[in-house]
Design an enzyme around this catalytic site. Structure first.
Site, PDB file in Angstrom:
ATOM      1  CB  CYS A   1      48.544  36.212  11.500  1.00  0.00           C
ATOM      2  SG  CYS A   1      49.517  35.094  12.459  1.00  0.00           S
TER       3      CYS A   1
ATOM      4  CB  SER B   1      53.182  34.702   9.795  1.00  0.00           C
ATOM      5  OG  SER B   1      53.512  33.989  10.930  1.00  0.00           O
TER       6      SER B   1
ATOM      7  CG  HIS C   1      57.445  37.792  10.325  1.00  0.00           C
ATOM      8  ND1 HIS C   1      57.959  38.879  10.969  1.00  0.00           N
ATOM      9  CD2 HIS C   1      57.217  36.873  11.298  1.00  0.00           C
ATOM     10  CE1 HIS C   1      58.043  38.628  12.276  1.00  0.00           C
ATOM     11  NE2 HIS C   1      57.580  37.419  12.497  1.00  0.00           N
TER      12      HIS C   1
ATOM     13  CG  HIS D   1      48.576  32.825   7.447  1.00  0.00           C
ATOM     14  ND1 HIS D   1      49.077  34.105   7.558  1.00  0.00           N
ATOM     15  CD2 HIS D   1      48.658  32.282   8.668  1.00  0.00           C
ATOM     16  CE1 HIS D   1      49.451  34.292   8.817  1.00  0.00           C
ATOM     17  NE2 HIS D   1      49.205  33.215   9.513  1.00  0.00           N
TER      18      HIS D   1
HETATM   19  N1  COD Z   1      60.069  40.241  26.042  1.00  0.00           N
HETATM   20  C1  COD Z   1      58.766  40.064  26.394  1.00  0.00           C
HETATM   21  N2  COD Z   1      57.737  40.284  25.546  1.00  0.00           N
HETATM   22  C2  COD Z   1      58.021  40.700  24.295  1.00  0.00           C
HETATM   23  C3  COD Z   1      59.358  40.938  23.872  1.00  0.00           C
HETATM   24  C4  COD Z   1      60.406  40.695  24.819  1.00  0.00           C
HETATM   25  N3  COD Z   1      61.680  40.858  24.485  1.00  0.00           N
HETATM   26  N4  COD Z   1      59.322  41.359  22.585  1.00  0.00           N
HETATM   27  C5  COD Z   1      58.028  41.377  22.224  1.00  0.00           C
HETATM   28  N5  COD Z   1      57.239  41.002  23.243  1.00  0.00           N
HETATM   29  C6  COD Z   1      55.778  40.858  23.271  1.00  0.00           C
HETATM   30  C7  COD Z   1      55.045  41.980  22.553  1.00  0.00           C
HETATM   31  O1  COD Z   1      54.814  43.074  23.374  1.00  0.00           O
HETATM   32  C8  COD Z   1      53.729  41.270  22.150  1.00  0.00           C
HETATM   33  O2  COD Z   1      52.725  41.448  23.111  1.00  0.00           O
HETATM   34  C9  COD Z   1      54.107  39.771  22.082  1.00  0.00           C
HETATM   35  O3  COD Z   1      55.448  39.683  22.568  1.00  0.00           O
HETATM   36  C10 COD Z   1      54.082  39.218  20.646  1.00  0.00           C
HETATM   37  O4  COD Z   1      52.783  39.241  20.197  1.00  0.00           O
HETATM   38  P1  COD Z   1      52.346  39.561  18.678  1.00  0.00           P
HETATM   39  O5  COD Z   1      50.942  40.051  18.758  1.00  0.00           O
HETATM   40  O6  COD Z   1      53.356  40.393  18.046  1.00  0.00           O
HETATM   41  O7  COD Z   1      52.418  38.164  17.940  1.00  0.00           O
HETATM   42  P2  COD Z   1      51.455  36.909  17.801  1.00  0.00           P
HETATM   43  O8  COD Z   1      51.012  36.409  19.125  1.00  0.00           O
HETATM   44  O9  COD Z   1      50.394  37.188  16.805  1.00  0.00           O
HETATM   45  O10 COD Z   1      52.460  35.851  17.138  1.00  0.00           O
HETATM   46  C11 COD Z   1      53.626  35.543  17.757  1.00  0.00           C
HETATM   47  C12 COD Z   1      54.442  34.463  16.998  1.00  0.00           C
HETATM   48  C13 COD Z   1      55.781  34.424  17.663  1.00  0.00           C
HETATM   49  C14 COD Z   1      53.792  33.095  17.131  1.00  0.00           C
HETATM   50  C15 COD Z   1      54.580  34.786  15.492  1.00  0.00           C
HETATM   51  O11 COD Z   1      55.198  35.975  15.307  1.00  0.00           O
HETATM   52  C16 COD Z   1      55.458  33.769  14.782  1.00  0.00           C
HETATM   53  O12 COD Z   1      56.639  33.665  14.960  1.00  0.00           O
HETATM   54  N6  COD Z   1      54.860  33.006  13.921  1.00  0.00           N
HETATM   55  C17 COD Z   1      55.523  31.956  13.226  1.00  0.00           C
HETATM   56  C18 COD Z   1      55.343  30.682  13.972  1.00  0.00           C
HETATM   57  C19 COD Z   1      54.178  29.897  13.514  1.00  0.00           C
HETATM   58  O13 COD Z   1      54.090  28.697  13.603  1.00  0.00           O
HETATM   59  N7  COD Z   1      53.235  30.559  13.024  1.00  0.00           N
HETATM   60  C20 COD Z   1      52.112  29.947  12.480  1.00  0.00           C
HETATM   61  C21 COD Z   1      51.737  30.808  11.303  1.00  0.00           C
HETATM   62  S1  COD Z   1      51.539  32.406  11.888  1.00  0.00           S
HETATM   63 ZN    ZN Z   2      49.440  33.033  11.382  1.00  0.00          ZN
END
Ligand code: COD
Ligand code: ZN
Length: 376
Positions: free
Chosen positions: A47, A49, A52, A69
């Site tokens: 994931c 996070s 991060h 996690h």
């Molecule tokens: N504009 C449009 N799309 C964008 C931009 C932008 N400026 N930047 C990135 N993207 C796209 C990327 O191409 C990608 O497809 C997508 O955004 C992000 O997807 P992933 O695969 O990187 O991330 P996810 O879906 O696994 O997770 C995203 C979260 C934002 C939820 C995660 O990073 C996060 O913040 N987690 C903490 C929040 C939470 O409650 N998490 C629970 C524990 S993980």
């Molecule tokens: Zn997660």
């Protein structure tokens, strides 16, 4: 069980310091103390996070640490005083605690548990210690869980028993990404049938949001991502249209206001970027739009926007784990999954053996994967 009460030696992926590859090591896992459970992890998702955690962007993370996690496994043994779990039970570790005793656990509006101890953030059990040792060094564990290991120990308030017939595979996504997306739609936004939705970010969490918007009967679901390779999957899951903000000279919020005639009913920010958070708020309906902040934008970042945006009637909300109470919701969602109410396998693009964890992270960093599941 013959291992009960004893230290277990097993394989784990240790992050010794920030920005280093995972190192597969033999570790020692202590027996569970009172009110703790030792779990044999069978599958775990990768994931954002966790990344991060690797970069140290979550300021509180202290190395060395075992990240991960989003796991699923089987109870190996339980500590004193544990009545809810027994060896052999199938379980999902919960990074979001639910003690059922504190004022917010008792309040249906929230899933924030006050029993979370300060130690949690740096990767300790609630007594301020950890159950992992490697090469004579104590190793922290990530967000109450730490699933990049064959065995882990969690508190009973960080564990959910799931149905015996559950296949231990993609169901691990209910431990994070699926429920984060699903809860944001169903519990936090309470999306109504026939409404319009926009989803910023089409990763695993954004796609889970789309799935839930569709289940809630949304009539329009607009996916937004700068990576057009994400569009096909988003449409397969339920997006009615997709927009790449890079394809237009107009601002994405302007585009969405025009295309929806005044703004989107429900907007979900699933990127965790301060610029897209403001774009999301601006895209929501001027009079009754709701924006849900799902992504976390890193420590101490701030946003600024014109307060008039809210004076006209917009709402901005946020939630961790979709606002779902972890222990209550996870078993129910697993049961819905087993009843085929939604398909988690659509979110899984790669399955790898645990030893290939570094390859799995590379797939995420390069945007090639939605979710990779590691099997142990
Ligand atoms: N504009 C449009 N799309 C964008 C931009 C932008 N400026 N930047 C990135 N993207 C796209 C990327 O191409 C990608 O497809 C997508 O955004 C992000 O997807 P992933 O695969 O990187 O991330 P996810 O879906 O696994 O997770 C995203 C979260 C934002 C939820 C995660 O990073 C996060 O913040 N987690 C903490 C929040 C939470 O409650 N998490 C629970 C524990 S993980
Ligand atoms: Zn997660």
């Amino acid at each position: 069980m013959e291992t009960a009460g004893k230290v277990i030696k097993c394989k784990a992926a240790v992050t010794w310091e920030a920005n280093q590859p995972f190192s597969i090591e033999e570790i020692e896992v202590d027996p569970p103390k009172a009110h703790e459970i030792r779990i044999k992890i069978v599958a775990t998702g990768i994931c954002r996070s966790d990344e991060h955690g690797v970069t140290g962007e979550l300021k509180e993370v202290q190395f060395p640490i075992i990240l991960g996690h989003e796991g699923v496994g089987i109870v190996e043994s339980v500590g004193e005083g544990v009545t809810e779990f027994k060896p052999g039970d199938k379980v999902i570790p919960l990074f979001a605690t639910q003690c059922n005793q504190c004022p917010t656990c008792k309040d249906p509006r929230s899933n924030i548990c006050f029993a979370e101890k300060a130690g949690r953030a740096v990767g300790m059990m609630s007594d301020g210690s950890t159950r992992f040792t490697c090469k004579g060094k104590k190793i922290n564990q990530f967000t109450n869980t730490g699933t990049f290991t064959e065995y882990t120990v969690v508190n009973e308030n960080n564990c959910a028993k799931i149905e015996d017939n559950t296949p231990l595979d993609s169901v691990c996504l209910i431990g994070c990404s699926f429920t984060t997306g699903y809860g944001s739609v169903v519990k936090t936004a309470e999306v109504k049938p026939g409404s319009s939705c926009a989803v910023f970010g089409l990763g695993g969490v954004g796609l889970a949001v789309i799935m839930a918007c569709k289940l809630s009967g949304a009539s329009r679901i607009i996916g937004i991502d700068v990576n057009k390779d994400k569009f096909e999957k988003a449409k397969e899951i339920g997006a009615t249209e997709c927009i790449n903000p890079k394809d237009s000279d107009k601002h994405i919020a302007q585009l969405l206001l025009e295309q929806t005639g005044g703004g989107v009913d429900y907007v979900f920010e699933c990127i965790g970027n301060t610029d897209t958070i403001v774009s999301a708020i601006c895209s929501s309906h001027v009079a009754y739009g709701t924006t849900v902040l799902v992504g976390i934008s890193g420590v101490s970042k701030t946003i600024t926007f014109d307060p008039m945006l809210l004076i006209t009637g917009r709402t901005v909300k946020g939630a961790i784990f979709g606002g779902m109470k972890s222990k209550d919701s996870v078993p129910k969602l697993v049961s819905d999954f087993n009843a085929k109410k939604f398909d988690l396998d659509k979110l899984v693009t790669h399955k790898l053996p645990f030893d290939q964890i570094n390859e799995g992270f590379e797939l995420m960093r390069t945007g090639k994967s939605i979710r990779t599941i590691l099997t142990l």
